[in-house]
Structures are given as C-alpha cells and as structure tokens.
Scaffold this motif. Structure first.
Motif, PDB file in Angstrom:
ATOM      1  N   THR A  90      46.953 -47.892  40.072  1.00 13.32           N
ATOM      2  CA  THR A  90      46.299 -46.887  40.460  1.00 13.32           C
ATOM      3  C   THR A  90      45.560 -46.039  39.293  1.00 13.32           C
ATOM      4  N   HIS A  91      46.319 -45.896  38.101  1.00 13.82           N
ATOM      5  CA  HIS A  91      45.842 -45.509  36.800  1.00 13.82           C
ATOM      6  C   HIS A  91      44.687 -46.175  36.139  1.00 13.82           C
ATOM      7  N   ALA A  92      44.830 -47.682  36.370  1.00 13.25           N
ATOM      8  CA  ALA A  92      43.604 -48.288  35.710  1.00 13.25           C
ATOM      9  C   ALA A  92      42.368 -48.269  36.656  1.00 13.25           C
ATOM     10  N   LEU A  98      51.803 -47.754  40.082  1.00 12.29           N
ATOM     11  CA  LEU A  98      51.000 -46.545  39.394  1.00 12.29           C
ATOM     12  C   LEU A  98      50.314 -47.164  38.164  1.00 12.29           C
ATOM     13  N   ASN A  99      50.698 -48.402  37.526  1.00  7.02           N
ATOM     14  CA  ASN A  99      49.890 -49.037  36.558  1.00  7.02           C
ATOM     15  C   ASN A  99      48.407 -49.238  37.413  1.00  7.02           C
ATOM     16  N   ARG A 146      56.490 -48.685  39.280  1.00  6.44           N
ATOM     17  CA  ARG A 146      55.834 -48.660  38.159  1.00  6.44           C
ATOM     18  C   ARG A 146      54.491 -49.499  38.302  1.00  6.44           C
ATOM     19  N   ARG A 193      41.541 -45.813  38.707  1.00  6.76           N
ATOM     20  CA  ARG A 193      41.049 -44.433  38.372  1.00  6.76           C
ATOM     21  C   ARG A 193      40.153 -44.296  37.103  1.00  6.76           C
ATOM     22  N   THR A 194      40.522 -45.039  36.037  1.00  6.28           N
ATOM     23  CA  THR A 194      39.784 -45.212  34.700  1.00  6.28           C
ATOM     24  C   THR A 194      38.540 -45.803  34.802  1.00  6.28           C
ATOM     25  N   THR A 254      40.810 -54.493  36.843  1.00  2.98           N
ATOM     26  CA  THR A 254      42.004 -54.091  36.736  1.00  2.98           C
ATOM     27  C   THR A 254      43.035 -55.153  36.369  1.00  2.98           C
ATOM     28  N   PRO A 300      48.968 -37.476  44.143  1.00  2.00           N
ATOM     29  CA  PRO A 300      47.861 -36.769  43.721  1.00  2.00           C
ATOM     30  C   PRO A 300      47.582 -35.510  44.564  1.00  2.00           C
ATOM     31  N   ASP A 307      45.490 -42.778  45.777  1.00  2.00           N
ATOM     32  CA  ASP A 307      45.068 -42.112  44.658  1.00  2.00           C
ATOM     33  C   ASP A 307      43.715 -41.761  45.452  1.00  2.00           C
TER      34      ASP A 307
END
Length: 401
Positions: free
Chosen positions: A240-242, A237-238, A234, A244-245, A260, A180, A209
């Motif tokens: 960190t994205h969850a 990343l799943n 992978r 963040r959301t 998460t 990021p 992140d």
C-alpha cells in the motif's frame, strides 16, 4: 541361634503361644496384636478342619531379629492379606521377621491373656486415634490449601481478564493505526469493514488505502497479501505504501502494479499479493479499475442490475506481474461499488457460489446507510464459515451531490 517350636491344635492355643513369644521378646503391643491376629487367620482353615499347626521361632541376637514361622501344610493362601505383612508366604508356611529384643526372664506374676489382649487393644486404638487425628489435621490443611488455591485462582482469573482487556485494547489501537483516516470527497460516500481470520491477531494480509489525488479523483487500493497475522500485514503495508507513492507521483494506473513489484522485489522477495486499484471522479462518476490477480469489483446499479467488473492482470510476486488496460465504467447517482477480498466470497470454499450470494446480499442492503453496508454484507456472507480467512469489504456510493 536356638530354634524352638510348638504344635497347636486350636486357634486359642495358637494365639496364646504367639502372644507369649511376642511378649517374651518385648514386641510392641500393637505389633504383638497384629502378629497374633495374622497367625490365627493364616492357620484358621487348618485348625477348623481338625488339623494341627506348627509354630516355630528363633532369635538372632547379632541382627536383633525374631523369625516366626507358621506351618500349615496345604492350607495357606499366598494371596491372602494379613494384618501383619509377612516376609514370605507359600502354600505350606508363613514367615515373619521382626525387630525384637532378647528373650526376657519369666516374671513371677506374668499378665494374663485378658490383660495382654487388652493392652494390645489399647495400643491398636491409640494407633487408630493417632491416624484419625492425623487425618483430621490433613483434612484441615487440605481445606486451607484448597481455599488458598481457590483464592489464587480467582486472582489469576481476574489478572487474566485484565490482561485480555489490555491485549484487546492494544490490538484495537494497532488495527486503528493501520487504517487510513476516512476521506471526504463531495459526491462520494465510503465505508469499510475488516475482520481478521483469527481472534489472536488484529490484522492479517488484507489492507486498504484511500486518498484524494491532486486532480480531485479518489484513489482506492485493496491488497490481499499471502498468509495471515501480523507477518502478512508487513507485506500488505509495503504494497500500500509503494502504491500510494507511485500514485502521488503521477504514474499511470495500469503501470502501478508492475512498478510496485519492481520496487519491493529487492527488499521482500517472498511477498505475494493480489491488488485491485480504483480511481473515481466524484464529479463525473467515471471509474477506472486496474487489477493484479484480485477478485473483481461488484457494481450494483440503483435499478438493481448487478455486474462484476473483470479487469485483467497478475499480482505482485506472480510471474509477469502487472495490469493490462484499465477497465472503465461510469457510475450514476445511487450506484453501489463493492471492493473486497476473497475472504468475503470463499468462506464456504465455493467462489462461484460466493459471488452469487454476494450479489444477493448487496441487493438486500443497497438502500442502507453507507456506514452499515460493508458490515451487514459480511455478516450475511459469513452465516456459514468452512474456510476462515481475513475479510475486507469496502463500499462506495455515488451521491451526485
């Protein structure tokens, strides 16, 4: 097929007899010379001892073969190597079978022994010259081949360097794409160091992140997914994205790890990851930590006192995942907060010893520029690596400005 024989008492007599029968059947001079030398060598011991040797030969016109048998009872060495390889060798006799023509009629003026020997010598020399020429030709061809192989090797090596350079560039671009961008938050300094376990993969399961929430607080996520290489990336990343959301949706810090796990379980049942979440208010220095089976953050005060911030919780994919009540702390200007993955402290396979050494390394670089701190600490911690692992070190310093 008529068999003929002759008893010989001397080497010279045996040589004359063999030469005569070889010429009679039109053997090539080189073959004739080899046969003469072989017979003399095979019968040499017996003849020198005063015994006799029996030479016997027969021609088969149907097969076009001349069979020559030399009998020297008890004096033949079956293991001896003769100029003309025999078909059979025993202790009593040596047998040669050679392609030959029918017996020729005796010429009125047959060449003498010296002429025949000279002819054989010329044939042998011609064969030797031919071998020398062939050897020279092969040597030239080999040198040309080696030169070509060397040139090809140089080309392949250059091509390999180009491929490695392109591969390395691609890996660096991929790694940069996963990072990021550096955030700007007045009152905070941030820096990060990442090092994969192997040089053949740009990333592993260790990711981070950071972003600024609408209320001005800074959110930081540290993830260590099970495994190494791009496959574990992978999963990380799943996660960190969850996270963040959920954070941007306003979920409470202590609920994000469990939530998460609920989100990812239907899509990635194999994911297992430890997680450390941090919230920092740059204005007040207030710090909140939520943990999911991750190594504790290290807080190093400006005055040199150090403490690990132990927050309880279980990671994603673990039994009963989730965080307990967040740990709270207040940072003062000059304090250093270090978030990391276990690759930093367990390179020597001793987590307790690693945590002690981490405090020493953090003390050493407490006053260094923030952009140098994570990499310098990782370098000190990895002087000895018994257990290579992906390594992530993230440093946060409160400036109070």
């Amino acid at each position: 097929m008529t068999t003929r024989n002759l008893t010989c008492a001397t080497t010279a007599g045996l040589s004359r007899a063999v030469r005569a029968l070889a010429r009679e059947h039109a053997l090539d001079p080189e073959v004739r010379g080899r046969l003469v030398l072989s017979a003399a060598e095979a019968a040499g011991a017996a003849l020198r001892a005063g015994r006799q040797a029996v030479l016997e030969w027969a021609y088969d016109p149907d097969a076009g073969l001349l069979t020559v048998v030399l009998r020297t009872p008890g004096d033949t060495d079956p293991a001896a190597e003769l100029p003309m390889a025999p078909e059979a060798v025993t202790e009593d006799e040596v047998v040669w079978r050679l392609p030959a023509g029918p017996p020729m009629e005796a010429a009125e003026e047959a060449p003498g022994e010296e002429a025949l020997a000279a002819e054989e010598l010329r044939a042998v020399l011609a064969a030797a010259d031919a071998l020398t020429a062939e050897h020279r030709r092969l040597k030239v061809e080999l040198e040309e081949t080696n030169s070509g192989v060397l040139a090809l090797y140089v080309q392949l090596d250059e091509r390999d360097k180009q491929l490695r350079t392109a591969h390395g560039q691609t890996l660096r671009e991929l790694e940069d794409a996963l990072r990021p961008p550096l955030i700007k938050a007045d009152g905070l300094e941030l820096a990060v160091h990442y090092e994969p376990a192997g040089t053949d993969a740009p990333t592993g399961g260790d990711l981070y992140d950071w972003f600024v929430l609408p209320d001005g607080t800074v959110h930081i996520t540290i993830v260590d997914a099970l495994g190494h290489g791009v496959t574990s990336t992978r999963s990380a990343l799943n996660v960190t994205h969850a996270v963040r959301t959920l954070a941007l949706e306003g979920h409470r810090l202590q609920s994000i790890v469990a939530r998460t796990d609920e989100i990812l379980h239907p899509f990635d049942r194999a994911v297992m990851a430890t997680v450390l979440l941090a919230r920092i208010d740059p204005v007040t220095g207030e710090l909140w930590l939520a943990n999911g089976s991750h190594p504790p953050a290290l807080l190093l005060r400006r005055d040199g006192t150090a403490r690990y911030l132990e927050a309880r919780g279980r990671g994603i994919g673990f039994p009963l995942p989730g965080s307990e009540t967040p740990l709270t702390e207040r940072l003062a200007p000059g304090d250093l907060l270090l978030l990391y993955t276990d690759g930093l402290t367990e390179s020597r396979r001793d987590p307790i010893e690693g945590e002690r050494r981490l405090i020493e390394a953090a003390h050493k670089h407490l006053q260094s520029p923030i952009e140098e701190v994570p990499g310098a600490i990782a370098e000190d911690m990895h002087t000895v690596i018994l257990h290579p692992d992906d390594t992530l070190a993230l440093a946060v310093r409160l400036t109070g400005q």
